[in-house]
Design a protein around this motif. Structure first.
Motif, short mmCIF file in Angstrom:
data_model
loop_
_atom_site.label_atom_id
_atom_site.label_comp_id
_atom_site.label_asym_id
_atom_site.label_seq_id
_atom_site.Cartn_x
_atom_site.Cartn_y
_atom_site.Cartn_z
N LYS A 1 0.84 -1.20 0.00
CA LYS A 1 0.00 0.00 0.00
C LYS A 1 0.88 1.25 0.00
N ALA A 2 1.91 1.23 0.83
CA ALA A 2 2.84 2.37 0.89
C ALA A 2 3.65 2.47 -0.41
N VAL A 3 4.06 1.32 -0.96
CA VAL A 3 4.81 1.31 -2.21
C VAL A 3 3.97 1.90 -3.34
N ASP A 4 2.71 1.49 -3.42
CA ASP A 4 1.83 1.98 -4.49
C ASP A 4 1.57 3.47 -4.38
N GLU A 5 1.51 4.00 -3.17
CA GLU A 5 1.32 5.44 -3.00
C GLU A 5 2.49 6.20 -3.60
N LYS A 6 3.70 5.74 -3.31
CA LYS A 6 4.89 6.38 -3.89
C LYS A 6 4.89 6.21 -5.41
N LEU A 7 4.54 5.01 -5.85
CA LEU A 7 4.57 4.71 -7.28
C LEU A 7 3.54 5.53 -8.05
N ASN A 8 2.35 5.69 -7.48
CA ASN A 8 1.30 6.47 -8.16
C ASN A 8 1.70 7.94 -8.28
N ASN A 9 2.38 8.46 -7.27
CA ASN A 9 2.85 9.84 -7.33
C ASN A 9 3.90 10.00 -8.43
N LEU A 10 4.83 9.06 -8.49
CA LEU A 10 5.86 9.10 -9.54
C LEU A 10 5.25 8.88 -10.93
N ARG A 11 4.22 8.04 -11.00
CA ARG A 11 3.56 7.79 -12.29
C ARG A 11 2.91 9.08 -12.80
N GLU A 12 2.29 9.83 -11.91
CA GLU A 12 1.67 11.10 -12.32
C GLU A 12 2.72 12.09 -12.80
N ILE A 13 3.82 12.20 -12.07
CA ILE A 13 4.92 13.08 -12.48
C ILE A 13 5.46 12.67 -13.84
N SER A 14 5.59 11.37 -14.05
CA SER A 14 6.17 10.85 -15.29
C SER A 14 5.27 11.11 -16.49
N ILE A 15 3.98 10.85 -16.33
CA ILE A 15 3.03 11.08 -17.41
C ILE A 15 2.96 12.57 -17.76
N ASN A 16 2.97 13.41 -16.73
CA ASN A 16 2.95 14.86 -16.98
C ASN A 16 4.20 15.32 -17.72
N TYR A 17 5.34 14.71 -17.39
CA TYR A 17 6.58 15.02 -18.12
C TYR A 17 6.42 14.67 -19.60
N LEU A 18 5.90 13.47 -19.87
CA LEU A 18 5.69 13.06 -21.27
C LEU A 18 4.73 14.01 -21.97
N ARG A 19 3.66 14.39 -21.29
CA ARG A 19 2.69 15.33 -21.90
C ARG A 19 3.37 16.65 -22.26
N ASP A 20 4.23 17.14 -21.37
CA ASP A 20 4.93 18.39 -21.65
C ASP A 20 5.84 18.26 -22.86
N CYS A 21 6.56 17.14 -22.92
CA CYS A 21 7.48 16.92 -24.04
C CYS A 21 6.75 16.80 -25.37
N LEU A 22 5.58 16.18 -25.34
CA LEU A 22 4.86 15.87 -26.57
C LEU A 22 3.73 16.86 -26.87
N ASN A 23 3.63 17.88 -26.02
CA ASN A 23 2.63 18.96 -26.23
C ASN A 23 1.20 18.41 -26.30
N VAL A 24 0.85 17.56 -25.33
CA VAL A 24 -0.53 17.03 -25.27
C VAL A 24 -1.12 17.31 -23.89
#
Length: 361
Positions: free
Chosen positions: A338-361
């Motif tokens: 549960k604690a691992v997934d909380e950290k992972l979900n936060n990093l997943r959101e950061i990562s997807i937002n980075y991709l969106r910024d790079c790809l202008n979506v």
């Protein structure tokens, strides 16, 4: 990576530098020379030579593995465009690149200062500059260059390649890295900040992997522990398991064992999904243990790039206690996923937002 980019609305094709001299020579060797040698090996195996029985078994496994992987690429990777590094860097594929909005590099040690011997053995080149220029996408217009989760495998830029690192990294508008120490390296070389993102295998739901997983054809025990990685650490596992109550009743399955059939990537996923425990010293062995919420045991590697990567992901997700070696007490506690997934979900959101910024979506 393809699945993550598809989810952002992009059609994705892969670029491969597989058409190198070494691979061409290997292909010719397999077609012209190997059949004669393999025929002799089969005769010697038939006559009872144990050494050649194992060699013949290996020939069959390698062929089956290649067939499995080719089928996986066809079903899940899709179209692959083949070139050579030299052709790409000499701008001979510019007409191809015009068809794409972006070219994405990353998700492995693509910015490593490749060891000359390793380069010669795997890529048939000792031209490290060429390797780095290729993986810094210097053949791609800068406005189309995107990096996602590249890795260095080391914590400090080698002085010999520092200027090339700086030039290559500065060819990207936005920067990311799969490891925290890689973000620090980028800061040191360029003075720029990089976003710490997760490996692309962690971007998508475990259900995606479950949907393509396939049970292997060979007999699987009801309860088993999976071994995946470099087997130097596995030699004492039988004794360790028999002397530790938490492994009572578990059989061992060693992926890559020459006595087992070659498995496909789909079967590899199934074995990770259904195992009771995992012993590994592999980055992606660790990742998929986490994806499927498995009890896993991380054997400490010697000081190398892989050790750096393993420590980084364990520290990032609060799992440092999963590391052990033959001289230390093996972890016995359950993992708080549960604690691992909380950290992972936060990093997943950061990562997807980075991709969106790079790809202008």
């Amino acid at each position: 990576m393809k699945t993550a980019l598809n989810s952002l609305g992009f059609e994705v094709e892969s670029l491969s530098d597989a058409l190198t001299k070494k691979r061409s020579v290997i292909f010719l060797k397999n077609v012209i020379i190997s059949p004669t040698k393999n025929f002799i090996k089969r005769i010697l195996a038939f006559l009872g030579w144990e050494k050649y029985k194992l060699k013949v078994k290996g020939i069959g496994r390698d062929k089956a593995y290649n067939q499995n992987f080719e089928a996986f690429k066809k079903n899940h990777i899709g179209k692959i465009i083949y070139t050579t590094r030299k052709a790409a860097l000499n701008h001979k594929i510019q007409d191809v690149l015009q068809n794409y909005d972006y070219v994405v590099v990353g998700s492995d040690m693509v910015w490593h200062n490749f060891d000359p011997e390793l380069c010669k053995m795997i890529w048939n080149t000792d031209n490290i500059t060429e390797m780095l220029e290729y993986y810094y996408l210097m053949f791609v217009p800068e406005e189309k260059r995107v990096n996602y989760a590249p890795s260095f495998g080391h914590k400090k830029a080698p002085e010999k390649f520092r200027d090339l690192y700086k030039k290559g990294i500065n060819g990207f508008k936005k920067l990311s890295c799969r490891e925290n120490y890689g973000c620090n390296l980028i800061q040191d070389v360029t003075g720029r900040e990089a976003v710490h993102v997760i490996d692309p295998t962690l971007l998508i739901s475990p259900d995606v992997y479950r949907s393509i997983a396939k049970k292997p054809a060979f007999e699987i025990p009801e309860h088993y522990a999976l071994v995946y990685g470099f087997f130097d650490f596995a030699k004492d596992l039988d004794n360790l398991m028999s002397s530790n109550d938490q492994f009572k009743g578990l059989s061992l399955i060693k992926i890559g064992d020459p006595n087992l059939p070659a498995i496909s990537p789909e079967e590899w996923l199934w074995l990770f999904e259904h195992t009771d425990a995992v012993f590994t010293n592999s980055f992606h062995g660790t990742v998929f243990s986490i994806i499927f919420h498995k009890k896993f045991f991380e054997y400490e590697r010697p000081e190398d790039g892989m050790k750096n990567k393993l420590y980084d992901i364990l520290q990032t997700l609060g799992l440092e206690d999963r590391m052990y070696n033959n001289d230390a007490r093996i972890p016995e506690n359950d993992i708080d996923y549960k604690a691992v997934d909380e950290k992972l979900n936060n990093l997943r959101e950061i990562s997807i937002n980075y991709l969106r910024d790079c790809l202008n979506v």
